[in-house]
Design a protein around this motif. Sequence first.
Motif, short mmCIF file in Angstrom:
data_model
loop_
_atom_site.label_atom_id
_atom_site.label_comp_id
_atom_site.label_asym_id
_atom_site.label_seq_id
_atom_site.Cartn_x
_atom_site.Cartn_y
_atom_site.Cartn_z
N GLN A 209 -17.92 84.30 -12.42
CA GLN A 209 -18.43 83.39 -12.11
C GLN A 209 -17.92 82.23 -11.00
N LYS A 210 -16.45 82.52 -10.41
CA LYS A 210 -15.46 81.45 -9.37
C LYS A 210 -16.76 82.08 -8.01
N GLU A 211 -16.50 83.66 -7.84
CA GLU A 211 -17.01 84.48 -7.27
C GLU A 211 -18.60 83.85 -6.08
N VAL A 212 -19.54 83.75 -6.97
CA VAL A 212 -21.39 83.67 -7.53
C VAL A 212 -21.06 81.85 -6.51
N LEU A 213 -20.29 81.46 -7.72
CA LEU A 213 -20.29 80.48 -7.51
C LEU A 213 -19.87 79.58 -6.03
N GLY A 214 -19.20 79.77 -5.29
CA GLY A 214 -18.20 79.35 -3.70
C GLY A 214 -19.32 80.56 -3.27
N GLN A 215 -20.35 81.47 -3.22
CA GLN A 215 -21.18 81.93 -2.12
C GLN A 215 -22.77 81.26 -2.19
N LEU A 216 -22.80 80.60 -3.14
CA LEU A 216 -24.14 79.41 -3.22
C LEU A 216 -23.99 78.39 -2.77
N ILE A 217 -22.96 78.16 -2.75
CA ILE A 217 -22.45 76.95 -1.96
C ILE A 217 -22.35 76.72 -0.32
N ASN A 218 -21.55 77.95 -0.11
CA ASN A 218 -21.87 78.45 1.03
C ASN A 218 -22.87 78.46 1.81
N GLU A 219 -24.31 78.87 1.13
CA GLU A 219 -25.53 78.75 1.82
C GLU A 219 -26.32 78.40 1.41
N GLU A 220 -25.44 76.60 0.17
CA GLU A 220 -26.61 75.97 0.15
C GLU A 220 -26.16 74.97 1.51
N LEU A 221 -24.61 75.10 2.12
CA LEU A 221 -24.49 74.02 3.01
C LEU A 221 -24.98 74.85 4.45
N GLN A 222 -25.14 76.20 4.48
CA GLN A 222 -25.36 76.37 5.60
C GLN A 222 -26.97 76.51 5.35
N ASN A 223 -28.66 76.25 4.81
CA ASN A 223 -29.53 75.72 4.80
C ASN A 223 -29.20 74.49 4.51
N GLN A 224 -28.70 74.02 4.08
CA GLN A 224 -28.67 71.99 4.45
C GLN A 224 -28.88 71.80 5.72
N GLU A 225 -27.59 72.50 6.49
CA GLU A 225 -27.21 72.44 8.40
C GLU A 225 -28.38 72.75 9.17
N VAL A 226 -29.56 73.77 8.62
CA VAL A 226 -30.17 74.35 8.99
C VAL A 226 -31.39 73.58 9.15
N ILE A 227 -31.50 72.85 7.77
CA ILE A 227 -32.67 71.80 7.29
C ILE A 227 -32.57 70.57 8.79
N ARG A 228 -30.71 69.77 8.20
CA ARG A 228 -30.70 69.01 9.44
C ARG A 228 -30.63 68.73 10.86
N LEU A 229 -31.21 70.71 11.51
CA LEU A 229 -30.80 70.81 12.86
C LEU A 229 -32.51 70.86 13.27
N ASN A 230 -33.27 70.93 11.89
CA ASN A 230 -34.99 71.26 12.22
C ASN A 230 -34.73 72.81 13.10
N ILE A 231 -34.01 73.80 12.41
CA ILE A 231 -34.44 74.87 12.89
C ILE A 231 -35.88 76.10 12.26
N LYS A 232 -36.61 75.87 13.11
CA LYS A 232 -37.46 76.99 12.52
C LYS A 232 -36.92 78.49 12.53
N VAL A 233 -37.16 79.24 11.99
CA VAL A 233 -36.80 80.85 11.51
C VAL A 233 -38.71 80.99 12.38
N SER A 234 -39.19 82.15 13.24
CA SER A 234 -40.99 82.26 13.60
C SER A 234 -40.88 83.96 12.48
N GLU A 235 -42.13 83.66 11.62
CA GLU A 235 -42.41 84.78 10.86
C GLU A 235 -42.05 86.65 11.80
N LYS A 236 -42.06 86.61 13.07
CA LYS A 236 -41.60 87.90 13.38
C LYS A 236 -40.28 88.17 13.85
#
Length: 360
Positions: A7-34
């Motif tokens: 549970q701790k490993e999964v939680l740690g990974q989810l936290i990392n993914e959420e922090l990464q996602n928030q930073e991508v949104i903050r920087l307004n980075i868009k990923v194309s379909e291509k």
Amino acid sequence: IKKRQLQKEVLGQLINEELQNQEVIRLNIKVSEKEIDNAKRLMEQRFKLAQNTLDAFIIKNKLDYKDIISQIETSLGWTLAVQRKFSNYLTVSDEEVAEVINRLRDNIGKERYFISEIFLPVDYPDNTNEVRARAKKLYNSVINGSDFRKVARDYLTTASAMESGRAGWFLKGQLSPELDLALQKIRIGDITTPIKTNSGFHILKLEKKTVLKEFDEMKVKVNLIETSIAISKSDNNNSSQKKLDGLKNSLSKIKTCGELEKLSQSNEAYTTTNLGNFLVGELSSNLREIVMQSKIGTPSNPTKQDREISTLTVCNRTTPPSNIPDNETVLRNLRGEKIESMARKYLRNLRQSAFVEKRL
């Protein structure tokens, strides 16, 4: 691995993914379909799926399609964020590329290792003991029967985890001294205890050990011609020896396969047969030595076998691609290493500045 630890490993990974996602949104980075489609094609190659079958694979295995695409998008966005933030540090010079290639060439003939790895980064000094304990539990899990590759794939978030822990070939000196020393002490198939380096904890498995060669000799392709002279039942040892000496004398003047064919045309006693193309790995061990040492167009030393005396001639030899990577491959690998290193640093800084409330 106990349930609470998992549970701790999964939680740690989810936290990392959420922090990464928030930073991508903050920087307004868009990923194309291509870009997403390209990432899907790479995943298909990695998992050895036919092209354009990833979607069907996801559905067949009852995986959440939206969740997987979201993870791909976040991963691509995070890579772009790292590249944007550390662009000045991700430059790879021609000198760096040349240094890697020259070092590889200098190590031809020396021992190299193919290793799999379970790597646990230490994101900040305060969690060193926690990561050490986690590494020890993973190590104990493997030595008690868990599959190394499955552990690497299921519990880690590094790039090698996507390859089930397979890290690739390494020469002595390419890894840190601690890892080099540990590899020299284990046999093929064995694993090391957790090893602490500046970046984290490593558990290595020695998969293969071999000598670095410029190319794989077993994949060399050769075209072979056999020249023979028959020995009749009436031939005694003396007459057989005369035929052998005569063939040796005739062959001593041959320098090309064209001359060899003319010899058969001018002397009906000699038969020349084009045996075709072979990979060296398809030949017997004694023939491998002959074809690799022979000069092209120069017949080998004739040998007596049953009712004939024969010789082999290599008319063409094609070497496979070099084991020394080209400049583009080295450049890509060096840049990938820098991106991964900077990504760990970036994420560590985000975790240190974020407010995270954990509930288990």
